[in-house]
Scaffold this motif. Structure first.
Motif, PDB file in Angstrom:
ATOM      1  N   LYS A  30       0.829  -1.209   0.000  1.00 40.67           N
ATOM      2  CA  LYS A  30       0.000   0.000   0.000  1.00 40.67           C
ATOM      3  C   LYS A  30       0.861   1.254   0.000  1.00 40.67           C
ATOM      4  CE  LYS A  30      -3.971  -1.954   2.371  1.00 40.67           C
ATOM      5  NZ  LYS A  30      -4.814  -1.894   3.569  1.00 40.67           N
ATOM      6  N   SER A  31       1.885   1.265   0.846  1.00 42.49           N
ATOM      7  CA  SER A  31       2.720   2.466   0.952  1.00 42.49           C
ATOM      8  C   SER A  31       3.525   2.699  -0.322  1.00 42.49           C
ATOM      9  CB  SER A  31       3.651   2.366   2.165  1.00 42.49           C
ATOM     10  OG  SER A  31       4.439   1.203   2.083  1.00 42.49           O
ATOM     11  N   LYS A  32       4.043   1.619  -0.909  1.00 40.14           N
ATOM     12  CA  LYS A  32       4.825   1.764  -2.132  1.00 40.14           C
ATOM     13  C   LYS A  32       3.936   2.222  -3.285  1.00 40.14           C
ATOM     14  CE  LYS A  32       7.909  -0.724  -5.252  1.00 40.14           C
ATOM     15  NZ  LYS A  32       8.574  -2.009  -5.539  1.00 40.14           N
ATOM     16  N   ALA A  33       2.743   1.632  -3.393  1.00 37.97           N
ATOM     17  CA  ALA A  33       1.811   2.013  -4.456  1.00 37.97           C
ATOM     18  C   ALA A  33       1.401   3.471  -4.310  1.00 37.97           C
ATOM     19  CB  ALA A  33       0.589   1.111  -4.425  1.00 37.97           C
ATOM     20  N   ALA A  34       1.154   3.917  -3.079  1.00 35.15           N
ATOM     21  CA  ALA A  34       0.764   5.309  -2.842  1.00 35.15           C
ATOM     22  C   ALA A  34       1.908   6.249  -3.189  1.00 35.15           C
ATOM     23  CB  ALA A  34       0.353   5.495  -1.391  1.00 35.15           C
ATOM     24  N   ARG A  35       3.126   5.865  -2.829  1.00 30.28           N
ATOM     25  CA  ARG A  35       4.290   6.704  -3.105  1.00 30.28           C
ATOM     26  C   ARG A  35       4.476   6.901  -4.604  1.00 30.28           C
ATOM     27  NH1 ARG A  35       7.421   4.021   0.304  1.00 30.28           N
ATOM     28  NH2 ARG A  35       8.457   2.814  -1.300  1.00 30.28           N
ATOM     29  N   ILE A  36       4.360   5.812  -5.366  1.00 30.47           N
ATOM     30  CA  ILE A  36       4.546   5.886  -6.811  1.00 30.47           C
ATOM     31  C   ILE A  36       3.413   6.668  -7.465  1.00 30.47           C
ATOM     32  CG2 ILE A  36       4.582   4.529  -8.937  1.00 30.47           C
ATOM     33  CD1 ILE A  36       5.981   2.301  -7.284  1.00 30.47           C
ATOM     34  N   SER A  37       2.186   6.363  -7.087  1.00 29.05           N
ATOM     35  CA  SER A  37       1.053   7.008  -7.741  1.00 29.05           C
ATOM     36  C   SER A  37       0.954   8.485  -7.392  1.00 29.05           C
ATOM     37  CB  SER A  37      -0.250   6.289  -7.406  1.00 29.05           C
ATOM     38  OG  SER A  37      -0.450   6.245  -6.021  1.00 29.05           O
ATOM     39  N   ASN A  38       1.379   8.880  -6.205  1.00 30.28           N
ATOM     40  CA  ASN A  38       1.338  10.289  -5.830  1.00 30.28           C
ATOM     41  C   ASN A  38       2.487  11.087  -6.420  1.00 30.28           C
ATOM     42  OD1 ASN A  38      -1.006  10.314  -4.270  1.00 30.28           O
ATOM     43  ND2 ASN A  38       0.084   9.667  -2.433  1.00 30.28           N
ATOM     44  N   ALA A  39       3.510  10.407  -6.929  1.00 30.96           N
ATOM     45  CA  ALA A  39       4.701  11.109  -7.415  1.00 30.96           C
ATOM     46  C   ALA A  39       4.383  12.023  -8.590  1.00 30.96           C
ATOM     47  CB  ALA A  39       5.776  10.102  -7.803  1.00 30.96           C
ATOM     48  N   GLY A  40       3.576  11.554  -9.548  1.00 27.35           N
ATOM     49  CA  GLY A  40       3.283  12.370 -10.716  1.00 27.35           C
ATOM     50  C   GLY A  40       1.853  12.850 -10.693  1.00 27.35           C
ATOM     51  N   ARG A  41       1.566  13.826  -9.870  1.00 31.91           N
ATOM     52  CA  ARG A  41       0.176  14.279  -9.704  1.00 31.91           C
ATOM     53  C   ARG A  41      -0.356  14.941 -10.962  1.00 31.91           C
ATOM     54  NH1 ARG A  41      -0.323  16.635  -3.605  1.00 31.91           N
ATOM     55  NH2 ARG A  41       0.909  15.017  -2.613  1.00 31.91           N
ATOM     56  N   THR A  42       0.494  15.740 -11.617  1.00 29.63           N
ATOM     57  CA  THR A  42       0.035  16.467 -12.798  1.00 29.63           C
ATOM     58  C   THR A  42       0.767  15.963 -14.038  1.00 29.63           C
ATOM     59  OG1 THR A  42       1.716  18.184 -12.562  1.00 29.63           O
ATOM     60  CG2 THR A  42      -0.389  18.525 -11.415  1.00 29.63           C
ATOM     61  N   PHE A  43       0.225  16.267 -15.201  1.00 32.73           N
ATOM     62  CA  PHE A  43       0.848  15.818 -16.452  1.00 32.73           C
ATOM     63  C   PHE A  43       2.278  16.343 -16.600  1.00 32.73           C
ATOM     64  CE2 PHE A  43       1.777  15.969 -20.963  1.00 32.73           C
ATOM     65  CZ  PHE A  43       1.495  14.670 -21.336  1.00 32.73           C
ATOM     66  N   GLN A  45       4.443  16.991 -14.306  1.00 32.90           N
ATOM     67  CA  GLN A  45       5.303  16.236 -13.390  1.00 32.90           C
ATOM     68  C   GLN A  45       5.622  14.862 -13.961  1.00 32.90           C
ATOM     69  OE1 GLN A  45       3.023  16.301  -9.776  1.00 32.90           O
ATOM     70  NE2 GLN A  45       4.104  18.083  -8.976  1.00 32.90           N
ATOM     71  N   ARG A  46       4.598  14.214 -14.557  1.00 26.91           N
ATOM     72  CA  ARG A  46       4.827  12.894 -15.153  1.00 26.91           C
ATOM     73  C   ARG A  46       5.753  12.991 -16.353  1.00 26.91           C
ATOM     74  NH1 ARG A  46      -0.517  12.562 -13.814  1.00 26.91           N
ATOM     75  NH2 ARG A  46      -1.315  12.819 -15.916  1.00 26.91           N
ATOM     76  N   SER A  47       5.613  14.043 -17.139  1.00 25.51           N
ATOM     77  CA  SER A  47       6.487  14.244 -18.294  1.00 25.51           C
ATOM     78  C   SER A  47       7.932  14.407 -17.841  1.00 25.51           C
ATOM     79  CB  SER A  47       6.060  15.477 -19.087  1.00 25.51           C
ATOM     80  OG  SER A  47       4.795  15.297 -19.639  1.00 25.51           O
ATOM     81  N   LEU A  48       8.118  15.172 -16.773  1.00 22.25           N
ATOM     82  CA  LEU A  48       9.454  15.389 -16.238  1.00 22.25           C
ATOM     83  C   LEU A  48      10.073  14.071 -15.775  1.00 22.25           C
ATOM     84  CD1 LEU A  48      11.447  17.725 -15.554  1.00 22.25           C
ATOM     85  CD2 LEU A  48      10.511  17.648 -13.250  1.00 22.25           C
ATOM     86  N   MET A  49       9.269  13.248 -15.090  1.00 22.15           N
ATOM     87  CA  MET A  49       9.771  11.950 -14.629  1.00 22.15           C
ATOM     88  C   MET A  49      10.141  11.067 -15.818  1.00 22.15           C
ATOM     89  SD  MET A  49       7.658  10.769 -11.271  1.00 22.15           S
ATOM     90  CE  MET A  49       6.081  10.684 -12.071  1.00 22.15           C
ATOM     91  N   GLY A  50       9.340  11.121 -16.881  1.00 21.90           N
ATOM     92  CA  GLY A  50       9.626  10.323 -18.068  1.00 21.90           C
ATOM     93  C   GLY A  50      10.927  10.728 -18.727  1.00 21.90           C
ATOM     94  N   ARG A  51      11.149  12.036 -18.814  1.00 19.46           N
ATOM     95  CA  ARG A  51      12.408  12.522 -19.407  1.00 19.46           C
ATOM     96  C   ARG A  51      13.597  12.118 -18.555  1.00 19.46           C
ATOM     97  NH1 ARG A  51       9.206  17.048 -20.729  1.00 19.46           N
ATOM     98  NH2 ARG A  51       9.937  18.257 -18.946  1.00 19.46           N
ATOM     99  N   LYS A  52      13.439  12.202 -17.236  1.00 18.47           N
ATOM    100  CA  LYS A  52      14.524  11.808 -16.336  1.00 18.47           C
ATOM    101  C   LYS A  52      14.825  10.316 -16.491  1.00 18.47           C
ATOM    102  CE  LYS A  52      15.984  11.790 -11.533  1.00 18.47           C
ATOM    103  NZ  LYS A  52      15.626  12.090 -10.142  1.00 18.47           N
TER     104      LYS A  52
END
Length: 64
Positions: A30-43, A45-52
């Motif tokens: 539960k904690s790991k899933a929440a950590r990952i899913s909360n990491a990219g709240r907005t598009f 942020q997710r784009s930035l993570m993808g580029r990284k």
């Protein structure tokens, strides 16, 4: 239903609860899933993570 109340009820951003459920189905805690899913709240942020991630893969020689 995943909680978005916070505190002892946990917290997963409402727009990312589908991601949380998918991670739980794949066996994440539960904690790991929440950590990952909360990491990219907005598009952006997710784009930035993808580029990284792409830069990381490139730096490591695209190992799989």
């Amino acid at each position: 239903m995943v909680s978005d109340r916070g505190g002892r009820y946990g917290y997963v951003v409402r727009s990312r609860q589908g991601v949380y459920r998918a991670l739980r189905r794949q066996g994440a805690s539960k904690s790991k899933a929440a950590r990952i899913s909360n990491a990219g709240r907005t598009f952006p942020q997710r784009s930035l993570m993808g580029r990284k991630a792409a830069k990381t893969r490139q730096a490591r020689g695209r190992r799989r």
